[in-house]
Enzyme design. Structure first.
Site, short mmCIF file in Angstrom:
data_model
loop_
_atom_site.label_atom_id
_atom_site.label_comp_id
_atom_site.label_asym_id
_atom_site.label_seq_id
_atom_site.Cartn_x
_atom_site.Cartn_y
_atom_site.Cartn_z
N CYS A 74 0.84 -1.21 0.00
CA CYS A 74 0.00 0.00 0.00
C CYS A 74 0.87 1.25 0.00
O CYS A 74 1.45 1.61 1.03
CB CYS A 74 -0.91 -0.02 1.22
SG CYS A 74 -1.88 1.50 1.40
N CYS A 89 -0.48 4.10 2.25
CA CYS A 89 -0.25 3.89 3.70
C CYS A 89 1.21 4.14 4.06
O CYS A 89 1.50 4.74 5.10
CB CYS A 89 -0.59 2.46 4.11
SG CYS A 89 -2.07 1.79 3.36
N ASP A 90 2.14 3.67 3.24
CA ASP A 90 3.55 3.62 3.65
C ASP A 90 4.49 4.53 2.86
O ASP A 90 5.66 4.67 3.24
CB ASP A 90 4.07 2.17 3.54
CG ASP A 90 3.26 1.22 4.41
OD1 ASP A 90 2.86 1.65 5.51
OD2 ASP A 90 3.03 0.08 3.99
#
Ligand code: NAP
Length: 326
Positions: free
Chosen positions: A136, A139-140
């Site tokens: 992701c 997300c990261d």
């Protein structure tokens, strides 16, 4: 929650398909509950940007998911945050077992469990998950500002996520196992025009290496010559498709060789009153708008099924059979 645990319709999964089913079911006055174990929106919620949902030129996946949820909640859809552990079909009603031991009973069930990211299964992938290996970018990606990352895949997801990472990272290696991308033309063009993205054709990763700071290198192999070399990289992102979340599909329901559920045009399985929608259903293309359309179709079909069932039971007709005739 319903006092006797009995509903007209139970929806399992809160992505675009499940939430659209919830919206249409509430508008059809079905007593409905939606059960979701994580955050509403499913895979869409972790998409950086959505540009092909009709009527909305550009929106983040998170915001679009919230709009789906708010829209369904505006009709008082009940949403329960729990994991479903089993769906048990029955003639009188279907039963949905929750991880907390509660049993829900429904005249109809819509399963909208979606899919999960496919893994490469190479050395280092599971060991360094969360230490530089990710599925992701939204997300990261933040952790890789000014750094070098590797992205694997040649589809729409890999293109979108590589473009997102190029906004943060210093350099993005895009590894693709063939010499032609699968992604839509518009995304291919954007990737080709992004100077921070370097495409390595005919290339697969064979090992991820890490030191005490996390991922530090990726061993890659040329698929034509079998030659191997090492790329220095701080992050490793995998976008090689999805596999269907079919663990809750009851025995006897037809699936294709890839594990996607085969339904009729109403999204109904061979079990009466059990519908499968969204990415778990066998179909030509997997898009948010198609998942939403599935949810609409199944909810309208479920409303008709539940009304007919109630009318039949009032008229004291014999109960229907569990499996429908093909
Ligand atoms: P996908 O279209 O199935 O693409 C997967 C990619 O990963 C392919 O290029 C495939 O290579 C590669 N791949 C698969 N297994 C691999 C392995 N073991 N090693 C290396 N590479 C591997 O998956 P996706 O990109 O996640 O998209 C899924 C669906 O969602 C598609 O229908 C897509 O159009 C849709 N989607 C749409 C949007 C959008 O419209 N905005 C955004 C995201 C996704 P090959 O090409 O060689 O098979």
């Amino acid at each position: 929650m319903s006092e006797n645990g009995m509903y007209d319709l139970i929806i399992v999964g809160g992505g675009p398909a499940g939430l659209t089913a919830g919206l249409y079911a509430m508008r059809a006055a079905l007593k409905t509950v939606l059960v979701e174990k994580g955050v509403a929106g499913g895979q869409v919620a972790i998409s950086d940007s959505v540009e092909n949902y009709p009527g909305i030129e550009e929106i983040s996946g998170f915001d679009l998911s919230n709009k789906f949820l708010q829209h369904a909640r505006a009709y008082d859809l009940e949403v329960v945050n729990q994991e479903v552990v089993a769906i048990e079909p029955g003639v009188e009603h279907h039963t949905v077992q929750l991880a907390n031991g509660v049993s829900l009973r429904g005249h109809a069930v819509i399963l909208a469990a979606g899919g999960s990211p496919r893994k490469l299964n190479i050395p280092g992938e599971s060991e360094y998950y969360g230490k530089g290996v990710s599925y992701c970018a939204t997300c990261d990606g933040f952790f890789f500002r000014g750094k070098t990352v590797v992205v694997v895949g040649g589809g729409d997801t890999a293109m979108e996520e590589a473009l997102y990472l190029a906004k943060l990272a210093n350099h993005v290696y895009l590894l693709h196992r063939r010499d032609a991308l699968r992604a839509s033309r518009i995304l291919q063009q954007r990737v080709m025009a992004e100077c921070k993205i370097e495409i390595l054709w005919n290339t697969i990763p064979v090992e991820i290496k890490a030191d005490e700071g996390g991922v530090c290198a990726v061993r890659i192999q040329d698929t034509k010559t079998a030659e191997q070399r090492e790329l220095a990289a701080d992050g490793f992102f995998v976008f090689i498709g999805f596999f269907p979340n079919n663990q809750l599909v009851p025995a006897g329901v037809k699936m294709n060789a890839d594990g996607y559920v085969v339904t009729d045009e109403k999204c109904e399985t061979g079990i009466r009153g059990l519908y499968v929608v969204g990415d778990l259903r066998e179909k030509y293309a997997r898009q948010i708008v198609i998942a939403a359309a599935d949810g609409c179709t199944a909810a309208l079909a479920a409303a008709h099924f539940v009304e007919s069932k109630k009318a039949a039971s009032l008229a004291c007709e014999a109960p229907a059979e569990l499996f429908s005739n093909p």
